[in-house]
Design an enzyme around this catalytic site. Sequence first.
Site, PDB file in Angstrom:
ATOM      1  CG  ASP A 265      62.120 -30.138 -89.005  1.00 38.20           C
ATOM      2  OD1 ASP A 265      63.135 -29.419 -89.053  1.00 38.20           O
ATOM      3  OD2 ASP A 265      61.313 -30.242 -89.958  1.00 38.20           O
TER       4      ASP A 265
HETATM    5  C1  GLC Z   1      61.936 -29.347 -92.963  1.00 42.66           C
HETATM    6  C2  GLC Z   1      62.374 -28.121 -92.328  1.00 42.66           C
HETATM    7  C3  GLC Z   1      61.260 -27.396 -91.649  1.00 42.66           C
HETATM    8  C4  GLC Z   1      60.005 -27.464 -92.496  1.00 42.66           C
HETATM    9  C5  GLC Z   1      59.596 -28.931 -92.578  1.00 42.66           C
HETATM   10  C6  GLC Z   1      58.347 -29.144 -93.434  1.00 42.66           C
HETATM   11  O1  GLC Z   1      62.914 -30.185 -93.307  1.00 42.66           O
HETATM   12  O2  GLC Z   1      63.473 -28.254 -91.438  1.00 42.66           O
HETATM   13  O3  GLC Z   1      61.672 -26.046 -91.427  1.00 42.66           O
HETATM   14  O4  GLC Z   1      58.972 -26.681 -91.925  1.00 42.66           O
HETATM   15  O5  GLC Z   1      60.633 -29.739 -93.122  1.00 42.66           O
HETATM   16  O6  GLC Z   1      58.645 -28.833 -94.761  1.00 42.66           O
END
Ligand code: GLC
Length: 737
Positions: A264
């Site tokens: 993430d």
């Molecule tokens: C985030 C989210 C994830 C997302 C990523 C990119 O904070 O938890 O679901 O795909 O960042 O935006």
Amino acid sequence: MKKLFLLLIGCIISYPFFAQVSLPVYLDDSQSIEDRIEDALSRMTLEEKVKMVHAQSKFSSAGVPRLGIPDNWMSDGPHGIRSEVLWDEWNNAGWTNDSCMAFPALTALAASWNPEIAALYGKSIGEEARYRNKNVLLGPGVNIYRTPLNGRNFEYMGEDPFLASAMVVPYIRGVQENGVAACVKHFALNNQETDRHTVNVTVDDRTLYEIYLPAFKAAVHEGEAWAIMGAYNKYKGQWCCQNQYLLNDILRDEWNFDGVVVSDWGGVNNTLHAIYHGLDMEFGTWTDGLTKNKSHAYNYYYLANPFLELLRSGEVKVEELDKKVRNILRLVFRTTMNRNRPWGSFATTEHGEAARRIAEEGIVLLKNENQVLPIDLKKAKKIGVIGENAIKMMTIGGGSSSLKVKYEISPLDGIRNRIGSEAEVLYERGYIGQFEAYQDGIKSPQNLSDSRSEEELFTDAIQLAKEVDYVIFVGGLNKHGGQDCEGADRKSLELPYAQNELISALAKENKNLVVVLISGNAVSMPWIKEVPSLVEAWYCGSEAGNALARVLVGDVNPSGKLPFTFPVKLSDVGAHAVGDYPGTDKEQTYREGIFVGYRWNDKNNIKSLFPFGHGLSYTKFSYGKAIVSNQTMTEDETIIVKIPIKNTGDRPGKEIVQLYVGDVKSSLPRPEKELKAFEKVSLNPGEEKVVEFTIGVNNLQFYDDFRNEWVAEPGKFQVYLAASCEDIKSTVEFELR
Ligand code: GLC
């Protein structure tokens, strides 16, 4: 001359063969992916390999320009393709050709209980990702609905692992048929937003395997997902994006996952743990995955220069790097370097129709006394629409799933589009929630400011209610922080902005009151006895208003059912009664164990406000008596359960027949019953069908975390055929020998 001509023809005919022979293996589509991987790997330098395992921009990682291996481009999100962002920013880049189709939130998809609709969803959003040249879609999310306060529940598929599994698989396959990887998230135990970057979750293995892992396992085994995203939180003291237990022991060794593990954004915290604990691609380091930035840090990522130095010094073997690069190259050959993948399409009429169909199948009719719905357009000459959610854009906000959309039909627009020529549709705000919506530099074009005081807004709404034949109140939650939004949980089950008082007052003024909730979570309803008709309309994206209007007037007979429980109060929820939510000092223990949602209610004889699997129709269905093919079965046999169901009403409809199984006597505590099958059947008026289910030993097992294996203990099993988990229509029993 003739000889020269023949020679020329010969060269032309044989060229493809020679060309083929001289084509490097990794570029040759006719070779196996594994052979192409090994060939590409053998041609890459150490530096080229390291560049592949970490981001080079906000949403991309490097390919190998020298070898013609493309970059990898990721895009949120589960409900639509995020607008282009600047290379190293969260804010959108201001393109004018990237306004997408917004599909309904995944709670609405789950509420359809229709795997065919999930397949349509995956195909459609996959086409949009493909057209925008994204080879990884950062979705779907399948984290289990443990608490109604979780700000991101709207992005997920409810409280039951069987339903979430059944719905996520077709979505993944639909996405990937476009040559785009679905990246299933957030693996695992990311069931709250409070302290999401730091909370360490403690849960017993039985609960992990029976409740929180199944949808991910189905994604890998049945969906054949090409990518998985680690979660921010910790499990067993290790961050999930670099977690030996989840990523190596379970995902790789137990499940044989051959895809790529993506962090993430900001989920990586340690070079050696990222190297050895199963991560393949590092994204978003030193960001919070939402707004915080550290610009141009890519060479200083944990898997960038620090990793390269460890490799050069020999402290870390190159084979650790090669493992990651192989997984990434497999992603590449499945997507960007698969010459046979389709071309996709973007924000098309077809995708609009798909979005509307998904919404129509997901909208849930929770209550409908005195047949207030469907609205009788012969009687309804003046209709009052009241509430901020009737006009407020809901595709902007909510965090990373926020979208820049080609269009969004609001409930008021949809109602006016559908009814406006047959009745007068008047609008009152009723209350003020938030003036605007804003995310990643995309500001809602709506100016929702209003000079009136709360009292004036309230009074004007009540006045309108006095003057019209029908009142449609459209309220609920919204995508602002602290409601249905990433990064924070709600503080209570209550509806915000004094909606409860307004709803009660409207109910006193007009008996033809329909309350429509736009939300992604359960809410408390002190007014429920005063309100004749209630609809859960979720966040349904670009076509939300059209779908809602068609349901309200009866063009569409609602057929959705709840994918999670609506509790009467928070203390009726296991996570709040005993479960330690949101945790203490960043420690969170899931003390309720496997007893999540209806499993908790059954264990404690708690009646819900609205139960899991509940949803009404404008027609009626009658269930006959269930029959079972055998009184006994052995582990390698199956049992057939049949139940007749008839449409006894006056309009076509769809009913979701649910099958739950209960283990009468077990060596370990088990839920009274658990969803093990369902089927959505369409029936015309007077039509009867016999719905048939096959039960195998896998439907009887529980995870014995003493023996670390799935077991089905001999003995009696109860089978419940139901219209919801609290509406049992028929039961049968059999014995496992
Ligand atoms: C985030 C989210 C994830 C997302 C990523 C990119 O904070 O938890 O679901 O795909 O960042 O935006």
